[in-house]
Scaffold this active site. Structure first.
Site, PDB file in Angstrom:
ATOM      1  CG  ASP A 199      92.364 121.280  71.317  1.00 50.15           C
ATOM      2  OD1 ASP A 199      91.912 120.789  70.275  1.00 50.15           O
ATOM      3  OD2 ASP A 199      91.807 122.220  71.927  1.00 50.15           O
ATOM      4  CD  GLU A 241      93.943 122.018  66.437  1.00 50.48           C
ATOM      5  OE1 GLU A 241      92.976 121.913  65.666  1.00 50.48           O
ATOM      6  OE2 GLU A 241      93.807 122.256  67.654  1.00 50.48           O
ATOM      7  CG  HIS A 315      87.749 116.396  65.572  1.00 51.13           C
ATOM      8  ND1 HIS A 315      89.131 116.436  65.447  1.00 51.13           N
ATOM      9  CD2 HIS A 315      87.440 117.303  66.517  1.00 51.13           C
ATOM     10  CE1 HIS A 315      89.611 117.324  66.283  1.00 51.13           C
ATOM     11  NE2 HIS A 315      88.613 117.866  66.953  1.00 51.13           N
ATOM     12  CG  ASP A 316      88.379 120.406  64.442  1.00 48.29           C
ATOM     13  OD1 ASP A 316      87.350 120.169  65.098  1.00 48.29           O
ATOM     14  OD2 ASP A 316      89.487 120.585  64.967  1.00 48.29           O
TER      15      ASP A 316
END
Ligand code: GLC
Ligand code: CA
Length: 546
Positions: A199, A241, A315-316
């Site tokens: 992340d 990410e 999911h973003d």
């Protein structure tokens, strides 16, 4: 380039809260995932990227972790997790954990200790500064709006949080913090996870006093240390990410010689529908030329020197069929076209839950429909800045992360088959027509089309290793390119719009895959493309020696 299993793999992202609820509390959980492994097996995916299942106060749906070693009670137990890993192993699926180590929750014991006193041994796990004349230490901003510094009553100092104020940033300069993280990663490796999705990893090198957030000076040093201390030398898959990477930076992360990560998950192409220099809420129609040229740049620059992740969704992000396809009349055609142009490129493809059945954005009607802290904060900020309600709603409907977070649509029964109770968040009312059960019964469904793409990637080295060449880069309707490898030449074409389009190519070819009924061959010359039509063709080239 070295043979690596993850180059031929397809990853499926699960957002556990919204995937499948096994016990009727309305929140998806690990046992729900276990009950659907047959479905993922049928789709043919190789890796599950599991969004966080760790204990969390859920200020940011699990991306605010309060215990790195545990499982949230709403997700299940550590025993469930072990069973999931085992059962996945039995059906050839690997688990890639979400690793959220740029920040913790403010309820993590480290932070609870840290905030209690300036002398606490954990103080230096986080980033504390004195204010300047009753003001925050500087004007760095949080991604969720507002200043990135939060005042802490207990000690009269500010701590840094690039996200929610309940997500204090860890201080990576502290050796003890890094050691804690390596220890935790090794714990999950020992449990059998086969990868990490990292992340916002591009911010771990932050230097807040110089207002450096992404790509700080020690970032790559930290990643090399992580590699040495944890997954290096093991047969795993790692993906970082990075919102703020260009292709040069992309190589730093993913060049195998540098021993950092296997691939990079970057977003430059996903900015093709936002006003340049502004943020995602500032909308403009899709710029297909930008989209293609950006993809092509990454394809070429990383060729032989790194590795790309290929994705439309997460999911973003909002649902791709609503975003750059057509979620009404041509939902099926456009979903297949988007899948084809993406999976035809070089890199590791990612599918986000529901993408394989063409799930769409949610029909929001007002601010009360949004659950995500990012959306709620944006609404307030833009209202204050004088935007009209309609403008704000338009941005939110198109871009809000909540679009991706509605329940997975399993069938046309109670709450789309997601739960026997009341779901924690909305179910899209279109589940009556769009659901997995129906997709499985229809041999022309988007589901089976994805299944074919996944299989092709395993069987055809040209998809994994082939060179990439963009065709007609300035064409505003068609995305077309050629992949070449070892005497094989594949042409991939997609019409991005409802209007028919013409495309010409001087060679003949055999049709490998298409979203329309097709002749089995295409002839040299003009190809007329129907709405959202897509094709993969193997070109019949005269061998180089003759
Ligand atoms: C990443 C996650 C996102 C989260 C943020 C903070 O971008 O994908 O969901 O809000 O990091 O952890
Ligand atoms: Ca549950």
């Amino acid at each position: 380039m070295k043979e690596k299993w993850w180059k031929r793999s397809t990853v499926y992202q699960i957002y556990p809260r919204s995937f499948c609820d096994s016990n009727g509390d309305g929140i998806g959980d690990i046992n729900g995932i276990r009950s659907k492994l047959w479905y993922l097996e049928r789709l043919g995916i190789d890796v599950i990227w599991l969004s966080p299942v760790y204990p969390s106060p859920n200020a940011d749906n699990g991306y605010d972790i309060s215990d790195y070693y545990g499982v949230a009670p709403e997700s299940g137990t550590i025993e469930d997790m072990k069973a999931l890993i085992k059962e996945c192993e039995n059906c050839g699926i690997k688990i890639m954990m979400d690793l959220v180590v740029s920040h913790t929750s403010d309820e993590h014991p480290w932070f609870v200790e840290a905030k209690s006193s300036p002398d606490n041994p954990y103080r230096d796990y986080y980033i504390w500064r004195k204010g300047k004349a009753d003001q925050a230490p500087n004007d760095m901003e949080s991604c969720f709006g507002g200043n990135a510094w939060e005042y802490s009553e207990e000690t009269g100092e500010y701590y840094l949080h690039f996200y929610h104020k309940k997500q204090p940033d860890l201080n990576w300069e502290n050796d003890a913090v890094r050691k804690e993280i390596w220890k935790m990663m090794n714990y999950w490796i020992d449990m059998g996870v086969k990868g990490f999705r990292m992340d916002v990893i591009d911010v771990i090198g932050k230097v807040p006093d110089q207002k450096i957030k992404e790509n700080g000076p020690r970032l790559h040093e930290y990643l090399q240390e992580m590699n040495r201390e944890t997954f290096g030398g093991r047969d795993m898959m790692t993906v970082g990410e990075c919102w703020g990477a260009d292709t040069e930076i992309g190589k730093l992360y993913s060049d195998p010689e540098r021993r950092e990560l296997d691939m990079i998950f970057q977003f430059e192409q996903m900015q093709a529908d936002q006003v340049p220099g502004k943020n995602k809420w500032d909308l403009k129609p899709l710029d297909l030329v930008y989209l293609k040229q950006t993809f092509a740049k990454w394809q070429q620059e990383l060729d032989g020197k790194g590795w790309n992740s290929l994705f439309w969704n997460s999911h973003d992000l909002p649902r791709i069929v609503s975003r750059w396809g057509n979620d009404r009349k041509y939902r099926v055609e456009s979903a297949k076209m988007l899948a084809t142009v993406l999976h035809g490129m070089k890199g590791t493809p990612y599918i986000y839950q529901g993408e394989e059945i063409g799930m769409t954005n949610y029909p929001f009607s007002g601010i009360e429909d949004f659950a995500d802290v990012e959306a709620v904060n944006m609404y307030r900020e833009r209202e204050r800045a004088g935007y009209s309600r309609d403008e704000i709603m338009k941005s939110l409907c198109e871009k809000a992360r909540d679009n991706a977070r509605t329940s997975m649509q399993w069938d046309s029964g109670h709450e789309a088959g997601f739960t026997e109770g009341t779901p924690w968040y909305h179910v899209n009312p279109n589940y009556i027509e769009i659901n997995a059960e129906m997709a499985l019964e229809d041999k022309n469904s988007i589901f089976y089309y994805y299944q074919k793409l996944i299989r092709l990637r395993k069987e055809e080295a040209v998809l994994t290793y082939g060179t990439f060449k963009l065709l007609c880069p300035d064409d505003e309707h068609i995305f077309a390119y050629v992949r070449e490898w070892d005497e094989k030449k594949w042409l991939v074409i997609g019409n991005f719009y409802e209007e028919p389009a013409e495309f010409s190519y001087p060679e003949s070819g055999r049709v490998i895959l298409s979203n329309y009924e097709q002749e089995t061959e295409i002839l040299p010359g003009q190809i007329s493309l129907r709405p959202y039509e897509t094709l993969i063709c193997e070109m019949i080239t005269i061998s180089k020696s003759s």
